[in-house]
Scaffold this motif. Structure first.
Motif, PDB file in Angstrom:
ATOM      1  N   VAL A 268       0.869  -1.244  -0.095  1.00 28.18           N
ATOM      2  CA  VAL A 268       0.006  -0.112   0.037  1.00 28.18           C
ATOM      3  C   VAL A 268       0.850   1.168   0.166  1.00 28.18           C
ATOM      4  N   ASN A 269       0.571   2.063  -0.991  1.00 30.81           N
ATOM      5  CA  ASN A 269       1.584   3.175  -1.327  1.00 30.81           C
ATOM      6  C   ASN A 269       1.032   4.534  -1.197  1.00 30.81           C
ATOM      7  N   ASP A 270       1.445   5.852  -0.643  1.00 29.93           N
ATOM      8  CA  ASP A 270       0.622   6.873  -0.863  1.00 29.93           C
ATOM      9  C   ASP A 270       0.683   7.185  -2.187  1.00 29.93           C
ATOM     10  N   ALA A 271      -0.885   7.674  -2.577  1.00 30.33           N
ATOM     11  CA  ALA A 271      -1.099   7.988  -3.808  1.00 30.33           C
ATOM     12  C   ALA A 271      -0.249   9.085  -4.361  1.00 30.33           C
ATOM     13  N   ASN A 272       0.112  10.264  -3.624  1.00 27.90           N
ATOM     14  CA  ASN A 272       0.851  11.149  -3.995  1.00 27.90           C
ATOM     15  C   ASN A 272       2.359  11.120  -3.948  1.00 27.90           C
ATOM     16  N   MET A 273       2.944   9.671  -3.914  1.00 30.06           N
ATOM     17  CA  MET A 273       4.347   9.523  -3.998  1.00 30.06           C
ATOM     18  C   MET A 273       4.701   8.218  -4.853  1.00 30.06           C
ATOM     19  N   ALA A 274       5.574   8.450  -5.536  1.00 30.84           N
ATOM     20  CA  ALA A 274       6.014   7.381  -6.454  1.00 30.84           C
ATOM     21  C   ALA A 274       7.332   6.752  -5.855  1.00 30.84           C
ATOM     22  N   SER A 275       7.665   5.481  -6.131  1.00 34.05           N
ATOM     23  CA  SER A 275       8.932   4.943  -5.676  1.00 34.05           C
ATOM     24  C   SER A 275       9.320   4.293  -6.907  1.00 34.05           C
ATOM     25  N   THR A 276      11.081   4.274  -6.999  1.00 34.36           N
ATOM     26  CA  THR A 276      11.608   3.518  -8.003  1.00 34.36           C
ATOM     27  C   THR A 276      12.488   2.590  -7.213  1.00 34.36           C
ATOM     28  N   TYR A 277      12.281   1.334  -7.642  1.00 33.00           N
ATOM     29  CA  TYR A 277      13.061   0.242  -7.192  1.00 33.00           C
ATOM     30  C   TYR A 277      14.090  -0.415  -8.102  1.00 33.00           C
ATOM     31  N   ILE A 278      15.222  -0.505  -7.515  1.00 33.56           N
ATOM     32  CA  ILE A 278      16.657  -1.127  -8.237  1.00 33.56           C
ATOM     33  C   ILE A 278      17.093  -2.290  -7.780  1.00 33.56           C
ATOM     34  N   ASN A 279      16.922  -3.460  -8.574  1.00 28.14           N
ATOM     35  CA  ASN A 279      17.431  -4.737  -8.140  1.00 28.14           C
ATOM     36  C   ASN A 279      18.790  -4.836  -8.615  1.00 28.14           C
ATOM     37  N   ILE A 280      19.903  -5.051  -7.782  1.00 29.81           N
ATOM     38  CA  ILE A 280      21.324  -4.892  -8.245  1.00 29.81           C
ATOM     39  C   ILE A 280      21.715  -6.540  -7.923  1.00 29.81           C
ATOM     40  N   THR A 281      21.678  -7.285  -8.922  1.00 34.01           N
ATOM     41  CA  THR A 281      21.805  -8.561  -8.592  1.00 34.01           C
ATOM     42  C   THR A 281      22.367  -9.346 -10.066  1.00 34.01           C
ATOM     43  N   ASP A 282      22.720 -10.756  -9.950  1.00 35.18           N
ATOM     44  CA  ASP A 282      23.380 -11.303 -11.252  1.00 35.18           C
ATOM     45  C   ASP A 282      22.141 -11.424 -12.020  1.00 35.18           C
ATOM     46  N   LEU A 283      22.487 -11.578 -13.376  1.00 35.27           N
ATOM     47  CA  LEU A 283      21.426 -11.822 -14.571  1.00 35.27           C
ATOM     48  C   LEU A 283      20.540 -12.597 -14.309  1.00 35.27           C
ATOM     49  N   SER A 284      20.714 -13.745 -13.402  1.00 32.69           N
ATOM     50  CA  SER A 284      19.677 -14.691 -13.481  1.00 32.69           C
ATOM     51  C   SER A 284      18.807 -14.617 -12.448  1.00 32.69           C
ATOM     52  N   SER A 285      18.747 -13.449 -11.716  1.00 37.57           N
ATOM     53  CA  SER A 285      18.027 -13.096 -10.479  1.00 37.57           C
ATOM     54  C   SER A 285      17.162 -11.951 -10.973  1.00 37.57           C
ATOM     55  N   SER A 286      16.529 -11.718 -12.006  1.00 37.60           N
ATOM     56  CA  SER A 286      15.587 -10.698 -12.270  1.00 37.60           C
ATOM     57  C   SER A 286      14.211 -10.770 -11.501  1.00 37.60           C
ATOM     58  N   ALA A 287      14.066  -9.587 -10.884  1.00 39.81           N
ATOM     59  CA  ALA A 287      12.687  -9.167 -10.327  1.00 39.81           C
ATOM     60  C   ALA A 287      11.775  -8.704 -11.151  1.00 39.81           C
ATOM     61  N   PRO A 288      10.455  -9.072 -10.664  1.00 38.74           N
ATOM     62  CA  PRO A 288       9.461  -8.590 -11.651  1.00 38.74           C
ATOM     63  C   PRO A 288       9.074  -7.211 -11.363  1.00 38.74           C
ATOM     64  N   ALA A 289       8.298  -6.453 -12.156  1.00 40.72           N
ATOM     65  CA  ALA A 289       7.836  -5.075 -11.974  1.00 40.72           C
ATOM     66  C   ALA A 289       7.143  -4.966 -10.692  1.00 40.72           C
ATOM     67  N   PRO A 290       7.555  -4.030 -10.109  1.00 40.82           N
ATOM     68  CA  PRO A 290       8.078  -2.613 -10.368  1.00 40.82           C
ATOM     69  C   PRO A 290       9.448  -2.254 -10.313  1.00 40.82           C
ATOM     70  N   TRP A 291      10.320  -3.507 -10.126  1.00 38.20           N
ATOM     71  CA  TRP A 291      11.899  -3.550  -9.959  1.00 38.20           C
ATOM     72  C   TRP A 291      12.209  -3.190 -11.463  1.00 38.20           C
ATOM     73  N   ASN A 292      13.504  -2.343 -11.304  1.00 35.10           N
ATOM     74  CA  ASN A 292      14.319  -1.972 -12.272  1.00 35.10           C
ATOM     75  C   ASN A 292      15.619  -2.932 -12.339  1.00 35.10           C
ATOM     76  N   ASN A 293      15.949  -3.924 -13.017  1.00 29.99           N
ATOM     77  CA  ASN A 293      17.144  -4.729 -12.835  1.00 29.99           C
ATOM     78  C   ASN A 293      18.258  -4.233 -13.374  1.00 29.99           C
ATOM     79  N   MET A 294      19.203  -4.193 -12.716  1.00 34.52           N
ATOM     80  CA  MET A 294      20.577  -3.859 -13.046  1.00 34.52           C
ATOM     81  C   MET A 294      21.461  -5.268 -13.043  1.00 34.52           C
ATOM     82  N   GLY A 295      20.992  -6.063 -13.985  1.00 37.26           N
ATOM     83  CA  GLY A 295      21.772  -7.465 -14.041  1.00 37.26           C
ATOM     84  C   GLY A 295      23.100  -7.227 -14.450  1.00 37.26           C
ATOM     85  N   ILE A 296      24.076  -7.850 -13.721  1.00 36.69           N
ATOM     86  CA  ILE A 296      25.618  -7.792 -13.893  1.00 36.69           C
ATOM     87  C   ILE A 296      26.010  -9.388 -13.994  1.00 36.69           C
TER      88      ILE A 296
END
Length: 122
Positions: free
Chosen positions: A52-80
């Motif tokens: 449950v998020n505040d309707a007036n606030m947006a969050s940006t999520y970053i997943n910094i992990t290996d290429l095989s561990s991609s996370a689903p939306a809303p995560w941004n995957n920084m696959g390494i």
């Protein structure tokens, strides 16, 4: 389930979870489990979380992990492939509403070891 969520058994093999959070309900509600059992006493269970998020606030999520561990939306995957090196970057990050934020992240230092944590920037 949290107090703002309820389950209705339709009596025909289907059901509905109704979620109506109030303004003070912001947070993560994890460990919610639903089990369905049929007439043969065979059951299936699924667990999930409600965010449950505040309707007036947006969050940006970053997943910094290996290429095989991609996370689903809303995560941004920084696959390494290996440990992140100085200068590793990701750009055009999307927020939790799938809107491009224009945010970019660049690591200024190399990592010395791996981490299995998830980070949030709001």
């Amino acid at each position: 389930m949290p107090s703002f969520a309820s389950f209705t058994d339709n009596g025909n093999g289907t059901g509905v979870i109704n979620i109506q959070p109030l303004s003070g309900s912001i947070g993560v509600y994890s460990g919610i489990t639903v089990t369905a059992t049929d007439n043969s006493n065979t059951s299936s269970t699924v667990s999930f979380a409600i965010f449950v998020n505040d309707a007036n606030m947006a969050s940006t999520y970053i997943n910094i992990t290996d290429l095989s561990s991609s996370a689903p939306a809303p995560w941004n995957n920084m696959g390494i492939v290996y440990l992140p090196t100085a200068g590793t970057s990701i750009s055009n990050l999307k927020d939790d509403s799938n809107v491009n934020t224009g945010i970019s992240v660049t690591l200024t230092n190399a990592w010395q070891s791996v981490s299995n944590n998830w980070y949030e920037a709001s």
